[in-house]
Motif scaffolding. Structure first.
Motif, mmCIF file in Angstrom:
data_model
loop_
_atom_site.group_PDB
_atom_site.id
_atom_site.type_symbol
_atom_site.label_atom_id
_atom_site.label_comp_id
_atom_site.label_asym_id
_atom_site.label_seq_id
_atom_site.Cartn_x
_atom_site.Cartn_y
_atom_site.Cartn_z
ATOM 1 N N THR A 15 0.843 -1.198 0.000
ATOM 2 C CA THR A 15 0.000 0.000 0.000
ATOM 3 C C THR A 15 0.875 1.245 0.000
ATOM 4 N N ARG A 16 0.369 2.307 -0.609
ATOM 5 C CA ARG A 16 1.071 3.583 -0.570
ATOM 6 C C ARG A 16 0.428 4.551 0.419
ATOM 7 N N GLU A 17 -0.785 4.204 0.881
ATOM 8 C CA GLU A 17 -1.510 5.026 1.836
ATOM 9 C C GLU A 17 -1.804 4.215 3.089
ATOM 10 N N CYS A 39 5.684 -0.311 0.152
ATOM 11 C CA CYS A 39 5.295 0.797 -0.717
ATOM 12 C C CYS A 39 6.276 0.908 -1.886
ATOM 13 N N ASP A 40 6.040 1.888 -2.751
ATOM 14 C CA ASP A 40 6.878 2.065 -3.934
ATOM 15 C C ASP A 40 8.075 2.968 -3.672
ATOM 16 N N ARG A 41 7.815 4.078 -2.952
ATOM 17 C CA ARG A 41 8.837 5.110 -2.777
ATOM 18 C C ARG A 41 8.927 5.527 -1.308
ATOM 19 N N ARG A 42 10.066 6.064 -0.930
ATOM 20 C CA ARG A 42 10.226 6.553 0.437
ATOM 21 C C ARG A 42 9.384 7.795 0.703
ATOM 22 N N ASP A 44 6.188 7.984 -0.227
ATOM 23 C CA ASP A 44 4.777 7.594 -0.123
ATOM 24 C C ASP A 44 4.246 7.941 1.267
ATOM 25 N N VAL A 59 10.495 -0.608 1.165
ATOM 26 C CA VAL A 59 10.374 0.187 -0.063
ATOM 27 C C VAL A 59 10.754 -0.704 -1.239
ATOM 28 N N GLU A 62 10.335 1.280 -7.931
ATOM 29 C CA GLU A 62 9.439 1.347 -9.082
ATOM 30 C C GLU A 62 9.381 0.003 -9.820
ATOM 31 N N ALA A 68 2.843 -2.876 -10.031
ATOM 32 C CA ALA A 68 3.328 -2.379 -8.750
ATOM 33 C C ALA A 68 2.928 -3.319 -7.619
ATOM 34 N N ALA A 72 5.620 -5.096 -5.196
ATOM 35 C CA ALA A 72 5.577 -4.923 -3.745
ATOM 36 C C ALA A 72 5.502 -6.263 -3.030
#
Length: 314
Positions: A15-17, A39-42, A44, A59, A62, A68, A72
């Motif tokens: 999840t990114r959220e 997540c994808d990026r630090r 997020d 993390v 990409e 994605a 993940a």
């Protein structure tokens, strides 16, 4: 001495959220468990939120040759330390006791089998409501005959599959749950783990989801795609040639499926027009290889041929 249902688990949540599901899982995991938020990026939003809870952030980076979600999952599973692995999603409410139920059911699951379930897609959009009954009937059938695998609820033991090979293949595909089913000796589908999952009922969102599912079916379960087309055609022809028999029969089957899953929604009444309508997005999806998912756009030409066309918002 603690039984197998008390053994620690690694929970992997892409999840990114930070969502309600994250709070639920943070509350349900024990100090002996491992809660991995991937997540994808630090940058997020979930990174900062997880730092205040009992969660470890992984993390993944990409995605390059996969979705994605698969990227993940691969990163989370590669990082997981425990023998019992639980993969889930952040877009539905798990409810009190969800993880305990997974533990108990996994302890009774035969070696080499994967524990899973199926979701009830609940939408307030008009198109989503029309397509809902046929989906619910399929869910009830998959739960009854132990054929359903859903990425929102997957649990297995490390030795149940070739985990390293699975992680490697995740990094070059889109269908995480169906891919896992191909590698297991069998599926254990739990009725008690069925959950309603809110989905986008708009035309754009529904079509994108159908394209992704149809591509997955073509690559991993072409017989299932053929059966959906045949059932929809049978309902359509039956409605035209014998409406007084077909309409109450199909509506009754939908009502029974809703009741079996404990779903209380009036949308079972839309089963007949829904079966007729499902043919259009299904046929469209047979010839469409591009779709949107989670803010990114993908081209999926074969099981292990994925191109990320749009990396989403930075």
């Amino acid at each position: 001495m603690a039984g197998p249902s008390a053994a620690p688990v690694s929970v992997v949540l892409p999840t990114r959220e930070w969502t309600v599901a994250c709070d639920e899982l943070a509350a349900q995991t024990t100090p002996a468990d491992e809660f991995l938020v991937v997540c994808d990026r630090r940058t997020d939003p979930v990174v900062e939120a997880a730092a205040e809870r009992a969660a470890t952030v992984v993390v993944a980076g990409e995605p390059t040759d996969c979705s994605a979600k698969c990227n993940a999952l691969a990163a989370g599973l590669a990082r997981a330390a425990h023998d019992r692995l639980v993969c889930t999603d952040a877009d539905f409410e798990h409810g009190d006791g969800w993880l305990d139920t997974v533990r108990r059911r996994l302890a009774r699951t035969p070696d080499g089998h994967v524990l899973s379930t199926a979701p009830v897609l609940a939408s307030e959009g008009p198109l989503g409501k029309l397509l809902e009954p046929s989906s619910v009937i399929g869910v009830a059938r998959s739960v009854r005959f132990d054929t359903g695998v859903w990425g929102g609820t997957i649990a297995f033991r490390r030795d149940d599959i070739d985990l390293d090979a699975f992680v490697g293949d995740l990094r070059r595909t889109v269908g995480d749950d169906a891919l896992l089913a191909e590698r297991a000796d069998g599926i254990e589908t739990a009725r008690s783990l069925v959950r309603e999952m809110p989905v986008d009922g708009t035309l754009r969102g529904t079509v994108a989801r159908r394209v992704r599912w149809t591509r997955m079916g073509l690559y991993l379960d072409p017989g299932g795609i053929a059966s959906r087309i045949l059932v929809s055609l049978a309902v359509l022809l039956g409605t035209l040639l014998a409406p007084f028999l077909t309409v109450p029969l199909v509506t009754g089957v939908a009502a029974a499926a809703y009741a079996a899953l404990g779903v209380r929604r009036w949308t079972f009444l839309l089963a007949v027009p829904g079966y007729a309508l499902v043919l259009a997005p299904l046929c469209y999806a047979l010839f469409r290889v591009e779709f949107e998912w989670g803010g990114r756009r993908y081209r999926w030409l074969s099981l292990y041929d994925v191109t990320v066309l749009d990396r989403g918002e930075e």
